[in-house]
Structures are given as C-alpha cells and as structure tokens.
Design a protein around this motif. Structure first.
Motif, PDB file in Angstrom:
ATOM      1  N   PHE A  68      57.890  23.540  73.496  1.00  0.00           N
ATOM      2  CA  PHE A  68      57.679  24.922  73.099  1.00  0.00           C
ATOM      3  C   PHE A  68      56.454  25.409  73.845  1.00  0.00           C
ATOM      4  CE2 PHE A  68      55.572  27.975  70.194  1.00  0.00           C
ATOM      5  CZ  PHE A  68      56.560  28.951  70.191  1.00  0.00           C
ATOM      6  N   GLY A  69      56.655  26.263  74.838  1.00  0.00           N
ATOM      7  CA  GLY A  69      55.532  26.712  75.636  1.00  0.00           C
ATOM      8  C   GLY A  69      55.840  27.976  76.397  1.00  0.00           C
ATOM      9  N   GLU A  70      54.794  28.463  77.057  1.00  0.00           N
ATOM     10  CA  GLU A  70      54.903  29.791  77.645  1.00  0.00           C
ATOM     11  C   GLU A  70      55.482  29.840  79.038  1.00  0.00           C
ATOM     12  OE1 GLU A  70      51.000  31.596  79.067  1.00  0.00           O
ATOM     13  OE2 GLU A  70      50.303  30.088  77.657  1.00  0.00           O
ATOM     14  N   ASP A  71      55.625  28.705  79.720  1.00  0.00           N
ATOM     15  CA  ASP A  71      56.211  28.844  81.051  1.00  0.00           C
ATOM     16  C   ASP A  71      56.996  27.627  81.514  1.00  0.00           C
ATOM     17  OD1 ASP A  71      54.285  27.077  82.222  1.00  0.00           O
ATOM     18  OD2 ASP A  71      52.927  28.729  82.573  1.00  0.00           O
ATOM     19  N   VAL A  72      57.868  27.878  82.480  1.00  0.00           N
ATOM     20  CA  VAL A  72      58.750  26.860  83.035  1.00  0.00           C
ATOM     21  C   VAL A  72      57.949  25.768  83.742  1.00  0.00           C
ATOM     22  CG1 VAL A  72      60.610  26.475  84.699  1.00  0.00           C
ATOM     23  CG2 VAL A  72      60.641  28.495  83.252  1.00  0.00           C
ATOM     24  N   ALA A  73      56.835  26.130  84.365  1.00  0.00           N
ATOM     25  CA  ALA A  73      56.033  25.133  85.081  1.00  0.00           C
ATOM     26  C   ALA A  73      55.522  24.055  84.126  1.00  0.00           C
ATOM     27  CB  ALA A  73      54.865  25.805  85.808  1.00  0.00           C
ATOM     28  N   GLN A  74      55.124  24.429  82.930  1.00  0.00           N
ATOM     29  CA  GLN A  74      54.668  23.427  81.961  1.00  0.00           C
ATOM     30  C   GLN A  74      55.817  22.507  81.556  1.00  0.00           C
ATOM     31  OE1 GLN A  74      52.909  25.522  78.671  1.00  0.00           O
ATOM     32  NE2 GLN A  74      51.085  26.076  79.829  1.00  0.00           N
ATOM     33  N   ARG A  75      56.986  23.074  81.312  1.00  0.00           N
ATOM     34  CA  ARG A  75      58.157  22.270  80.951  1.00  0.00           C
ATOM     35  C   ARG A  75      58.507  21.320  82.099  1.00  0.00           C
ATOM     36  NH1 ARG A  75      61.658  25.548  78.703  1.00  0.00           N
ATOM     37  NH2 ARG A  75      61.892  24.435  76.759  1.00  0.00           N
ATOM     38  N   THR A  76      58.467  21.829  83.313  1.00  0.00           N
ATOM     39  CA  THR A  76      58.782  21.005  84.479  1.00  0.00           C
ATOM     40  C   THR A  76      57.775  19.877  84.637  1.00  0.00           C
ATOM     41  OG1 THR A  76      59.770  22.924  85.557  1.00  0.00           O
ATOM     42  CG2 THR A  76      59.174  21.062  86.973  1.00  0.00           C
ATOM     43  N   PHE A  77      56.486  20.207  84.480  1.00  0.00           N
ATOM     44  CA  PHE A  77      55.460  19.174  84.550  1.00  0.00           C
ATOM     45  C   PHE A  77      55.725  18.093  83.512  1.00  0.00           C
ATOM     46  CE2 PHE A  77      51.751  17.248  82.657  1.00  0.00           C
ATOM     47  CZ  PHE A  77      51.225  16.586  83.749  1.00  0.00           C
ATOM     48  N   LEU A  78      55.963  18.505  82.281  1.00  0.00           N
ATOM     49  CA  LEU A  78      56.172  17.553  81.195  1.00  0.00           C
ATOM     50  C   LEU A  78      57.358  16.638  81.495  1.00  0.00           C
ATOM     51  CD1 LEU A  78      55.448  16.510  78.359  1.00  0.00           C
ATOM     52  CD2 LEU A  78      56.996  18.263  77.451  1.00  0.00           C
ATOM     53  N   TYR A 113      56.324  14.219  84.210  1.00  0.00           N
ATOM     54  CA  TYR A 113      55.317  13.294  83.688  1.00  0.00           C
ATOM     55  C   TYR A 113      55.971  12.227  82.809  1.00  0.00           C
ATOM     56  CZ  TYR A 113      51.369  11.437  81.109  1.00  0.00           C
ATOM     57  OH  TYR A 113      50.461  10.584  80.542  1.00  0.00           O
ATOM     58  N   LEU A 114      56.796  12.653  81.869  1.00  0.00           N
ATOM     59  CA  LEU A 114      57.433  11.698  80.964  1.00  0.00           C
ATOM     60  C   LEU A 114      58.357  10.746  81.721  1.00  0.00           C
ATOM     61  CD1 LEU A 114      58.249  14.029  77.929  1.00  0.00           C
ATOM     62  CD2 LEU A 114      56.377  12.351  78.127  1.00  0.00           C
ATOM     63  N   LYS A 115      59.091  11.277  82.686  1.00  0.00           N
ATOM     64  CA  LYS A 115      60.003  10.437  83.476  1.00  0.00           C
ATOM     65  C   LYS A 115      59.234   9.391  84.280  1.00  0.00           C
ATOM     66  CE  LYS A 115      63.511  10.684  87.059  1.00  0.00           C
ATOM     67  NZ  LYS A 115      64.176  11.528  88.039  1.00  0.00           N
ATOM     68  N   ASN A 116      58.099   9.799  84.866  1.00  0.00           N
ATOM     69  CA  ASN A 116      57.321   8.874  85.693  1.00  0.00           C
ATOM     70  C   ASN A 116      56.512   7.884  84.869  1.00  0.00           C
ATOM     71  OD1 ASN A 116      57.698   9.548  88.578  1.00  0.00           O
ATOM     72  ND2 ASN A 116      57.122  11.571  87.865  1.00  0.00           N
ATOM     73  N   GLN A 117      55.934   8.323  83.778  1.00  0.00           N
ATOM     74  CA  GLN A 117      55.058   7.464  82.990  1.00  0.00           C
ATOM     75  C   GLN A 117      55.811   6.626  81.956  1.00  0.00           C
ATOM     76  OE1 GLN A 117      51.683   7.064  83.579  1.00  0.00           O
ATOM     77  NE2 GLN A 117      52.240   8.254  85.377  1.00  0.00           N
ATOM     78  N   TYR A 118      56.924   7.157  81.451  1.00  0.00           N
ATOM     79  CA  TYR A 118      57.687   6.490  80.395  1.00  0.00           C
ATOM     80  C   TYR A 118      59.178   6.558  80.705  1.00  0.00           C
ATOM     81  CZ  TYR A 118      53.221   7.410  78.128  1.00  0.00           C
ATOM     82  OH  TYR A 118      51.885   7.487  77.845  1.00  0.00           O
ATOM     83  N   GLY A 151      52.972  23.852  74.689  1.00  0.00           N
ATOM     84  CA  GLY A 151      52.220  24.228  75.882  1.00  0.00           C
ATOM     85  C   GLY A 151      51.708  25.650  75.787  1.00  0.00           C
ATOM     86  N   ARG A 152      50.408  25.796  75.988  1.00  0.00           N
ATOM     87  CA  ARG A 152      49.797  27.137  75.919  1.00  0.00           C
ATOM     88  C   ARG A 152      48.596  27.166  76.848  1.00  0.00           C
ATOM     89  NH1 ARG A 152      46.063  30.687  74.834  1.00  0.00           N
ATOM     90  NH2 ARG A 152      46.282  32.099  73.083  1.00  0.00           N
ATOM     91  N   HIS A 170      47.656  22.141  89.684  1.00  0.00           N
ATOM     92  CA  HIS A 170      46.776  20.975  89.762  1.00  0.00           C
ATOM     93  C   HIS A 170      47.441  19.773  89.099  1.00  0.00           C
ATOM     94  CE1 HIS A 170      43.480  23.805  90.757  1.00  0.00           C
ATOM     95  NE2 HIS A 170      42.965  22.750  91.360  1.00  0.00           N
ATOM     96  N   TRP A 171      48.118  19.977  88.003  1.00  0.00           N
ATOM     97  CA  TRP A 171      48.802  18.886  87.306  1.00  0.00           C
ATOM     98  C   TRP A 171      49.913  18.319  88.199  1.00  0.00           C
ATOM     99  CZ3 TRP A 171      49.506  19.595  81.383  1.00  0.00           C
ATOM    100  CH2 TRP A 171      48.338  20.107  80.825  1.00  0.00           C
ATOM    101  N   PHE A 172      50.700  19.239  88.812  1.00  0.00           N
ATOM    102  CA  PHE A 172      51.758  18.797  89.725  1.00  0.00           C
ATOM    103  C   PHE A 172      51.165  18.021  90.900  1.00  0.00           C
ATOM    104  CE2 PHE A 172      54.407  22.444  88.090  1.00  0.00           C
ATOM    105  CZ  PHE A 172      55.388  21.642  87.536  1.00  0.00           C
ATOM    106  N   TRP A 173      50.025  18.465  91.377  1.00  0.00           N
ATOM    107  CA  TRP A 173      49.367  17.821  92.508  1.00  0.00           C
ATOM    108  C   TRP A 173      49.004  16.376  92.167  1.00  0.00           C
ATOM    109  CZ3 TRP A 173      44.653  20.478  95.326  1.00  0.00           C
ATOM    110  CH2 TRP A 173      44.500  19.935  96.599  1.00  0.00           C
ATOM    111  N   TYR A 174      48.534  16.151  90.945  1.00  0.00           N
ATOM    112  CA  TYR A 174      48.229  14.781  90.527  1.00  0.00           C
ATOM    113  C   TYR A 174      49.489  13.909  90.549  1.00  0.00           C
ATOM    114  CZ  TYR A 174      43.336  15.213  89.186  1.00  0.00           C
ATOM    115  OH  TYR A 174      41.972  15.367  89.210  1.00  0.00           O
TER     116      TYR A 174
END
Length: 143
Positions: A10-20, A23-28, A72-73, A111-115
């Motif tokens: 639940f968040g304000e933009d697609v970029a946050q959902r995409t990051f999440l 992130y979850l796929k790579n880390q877990y 995400g906010r 920046h998150w995507f860059w990491y």
C-alpha cells in the motif's frame, strides 16, 4: 519447502512497489508473494491518499489474511524530526495490526534501485550513494 508469505503493498507510487518486489526477490527468494486481490482493491497515487486510506488498507489486510503489509510513503524531506513525526503517526495508526512494515524513504527511490543494481553488478562495493544527486541516480538507473 519453506512457507511462502503473502503480502500486500500500500503506497503512493509504482517505483516503491517495483523496488519492494525486486528487493524481496533478491534478498528472500521464493519467500514472498504479492496478493493480487489486495493490489487491485486499494489503490492510491498521492501521499495524502496514503495518509487517509491507511486504516482501510489495514482492514483489508486482515480481511484477506495477508501475512504482511508494506506501507510506502515518501517523506519528501530529510529533516529528521519530520521523518520521526511521520513514523510516529503511522505507527500509532498501525499499533493494533501485526506485521506491518513502514517504508518511509527520505531520498528518491532511484537511489534504492541503484543499490540493488550495484549489488547485482558489483557485490563487493560499499561506497554510499546518498551523496549523489537525484539526477545522477536516475542516470545510473535509466541511462
């Protein structure tokens, strides 16, 4: 086989959902699965909507039996007291709900995507990226 955790975002933009999702796929790997029903039932696109509809998202999380809800906010500031105030506000709203993870970025999502990109391309490199401008971060991610 390990348990798969059903989550909602639940968040304000697609970029946050995409990051999440990345992130979850790579880390877990093979651990989290996004609930598509939740995804299409509660949609917001502005921070004011996240603020207003968070209680509804929490109710929907419980109704669908999600294991975790990621909220995400954008804080739109790096001013520490303002970030703490927002976290306090959201924590109060979520206090009676278990397994809620707040994502309150103080910098652009690129920046998150860059990491993530750097971890994939050069896993040993640990130089902080926060000092780079938003323009540089976008150039690194999108070309």
């Amino acid at each position: 086989m390990s348990q798969v955790l059903l989550y909602g975002f639940f968040g304000e933009d697609v970029a946050q959902r995409t990051f999440l999702a990345h992130y979850l796929k790579n880390q877990y790997p093979d651990t989290f699965l996004e609930d598509e029903e939740f995804r299409w039932q509660i949609k917001v696109s502005r921070r004011s909507q996240v603020d207003a509809f968070l209680p509804a998202a929490l109710l929907q999380k419980a109704k669908l039996g999600l294991d975790v809800l990621f909220v995400g906010r954008d804080t739109d500031t790096s001013h520490h007291p303002a970030v703490l105030d927002l976290r306090k506000q959201f924590s109060a709203t979520c206090k009676n709900h278990q397994s809620v993870v707040l994502m309150l970025p103080v910098q652009c999502i690129e920046h998150w995507f860059w990491y993530i990109k750097r971890k994939r391309e050069d896993p040993g490199k640990r130089t902080p990226l926060e000092t780079f401008s938003r323009t540089e971060a976008k150039r690194a991610i999108y070309g």
